[in-house]
Enzyme design. Structure first.
Site, short mmCIF file in Angstrom:
data_model
loop_
_atom_site.label_atom_id
_atom_site.label_comp_id
_atom_site.label_asym_id
_atom_site.label_seq_id
_atom_site.Cartn_x
_atom_site.Cartn_y
_atom_site.Cartn_z
N HIS A 93 0.85 -1.19 0.00
CA HIS A 93 0.00 0.00 0.00
C HIS A 93 0.89 1.25 0.00
O HIS A 93 1.94 1.26 0.65
CB HIS A 93 -0.92 0.00 1.22
CG HIS A 93 -1.98 1.05 1.14
ND1 HIS A 93 -1.71 2.36 1.39
CD2 HIS A 93 -3.28 0.98 0.79
CE1 HIS A 93 -2.82 3.07 1.21
NE2 HIS A 93 -3.79 2.25 0.83
N GLU A 165 -3.99 2.01 -7.37
CA GLU A 165 -4.34 3.11 -6.47
C GLU A 165 -3.41 4.30 -6.73
O GLU A 165 -2.33 4.37 -6.13
CB GLU A 165 -4.18 2.67 -5.01
CG GLU A 165 -5.13 1.56 -4.60
CD GLU A 165 -5.41 1.61 -3.11
OE1 GLU A 165 -6.57 1.73 -2.74
OE2 GLU A 165 -4.46 1.56 -2.33
P1 PGA Z 1 -9.51 6.06 0.25
O1 PGA Z 1 -8.33 4.98 0.50
O2 PGA Z 1 -10.69 5.30 -0.28
O3 PGA Z 1 -9.76 6.66 1.60
O4 PGA Z 1 -9.00 7.04 -0.74
C1 PGA Z 1 -8.12 3.92 -0.38
C2 PGA Z 1 -6.91 3.14 0.07
O5 PGA Z 1 -5.98 3.72 0.63
O6 PGA Z 1 -6.88 1.91 -0.11
#
Ligand code: PGA
Length: 246
Positions: A93, A165
């Protein structure tokens, strides 16, 4: 088509908040056509196991060490997570890359460890705002994927989950546009199918970054997107429930 919705609690919720949440989630997911899971802090895995037993909700962890045991103070091994019924684990992440100095070598080792376990890895990747500004997003994502997947087989790749992401969309309140998601998800699936000789339908690719009950429907409609990794919005069971039911 079934969608995969994984919640990422990050470092949120207390025991008092979590128990009613899990009870409601269990009820909401009971008749859902979708695949739903929550990645919760390790200290609450025991609670998740208790309140989600024999339910349709998958239990996730947010990190794992690349060794199963040993002198690694403060770390948790894959076999320990398995003991608590963990089904999936987030790897790489961007918050761990940024705040815990996690690099592609660690990420690769963690992925390899999980492929030896029953836990499904969810590999997170994505470019920063600065990288997108200069048009390097495809190069950055390719480099992240190549390094993370080094030494893994087609079978490993088709049994794990990928989560695109973009760092700039996480927690910002502004998700990437469907156009940007469409472009990147096509690119990632093209890359993985060519590199590993597997079919598009063998790749599970999620989008993450400011997904919520208002924008999820159009994002989940993007052809190569199989679901989402949801941070902030998953903490609100009403919002998350709405996304799960629709
Ligand atoms: P968010 O986070 O939906 O708060 O933008 C997503 C993540 O970090 O997996």
């Amino acid at each position: 088509m079934k969608k995969v919705l994984l919640g990422n609690f990050k470092m949120n919720m207390t025991k008092r908040e979590l128990v009613p949440y899990l009870k409601t989630l269990r009820r909401v997911v009971k008749n859902s056509q979708n695949i739903v899971g929550v990645a919760i802090p390790n200290v609450y895995l025991c609670l998740a196991q208790k309140y989600l037993a024999h339910s349709n909700v998958l239990i996730g962890a947010q990190n794992v060490h690349f060794e199963n045991k040993g002198a690694y103070t403060g770390e948790v091994g894959a076999n320990m997570l398995s003991d608590y019924g963990v089904n999936f684990c987030l790897i790489g992440h961007s918050e761990r890359r940024a705040y815990n100095n996690e690099n592609n070598i660690d990420i690769n080792k963690k992925l390899k460890r999980l492929t030896m376990s029953e836990i499904v890895p969810v590999l997170c990747f994505g470019e920063s705002a600065a990288e997108r500004e200069v048009g390097r997003q495809f190069d950055v994502v390719t480099a992240q994927l190549c390094a993370a997947l080094e030494g893994l087989t087609s079978e490993d790749v088709s049994s794990m989950v990928f989560a695109y992401e973009p760092v700039w969309a996480i927690g910002s309140g502004a998700s990437a546009t469907t156009m940007q998601i469409c472009e990147m998800s096509r690119f990632v699936k093209d890359f993985l199918t060519k590199t590993y000789g597997i079919g598009r339908d063998q790749i599970c690719l999620l989008y993450g970054g400011s997904l919520n009950d208002k924008n999820f429907a159009e994002i989940f409609d993007v052809e190569d997107i199989n679901g989402g990794l949801i941070g902030g919005a998953c903490l609100d069971i009403e919002k998350f429930g709405k996304m799960i039911k629709n």
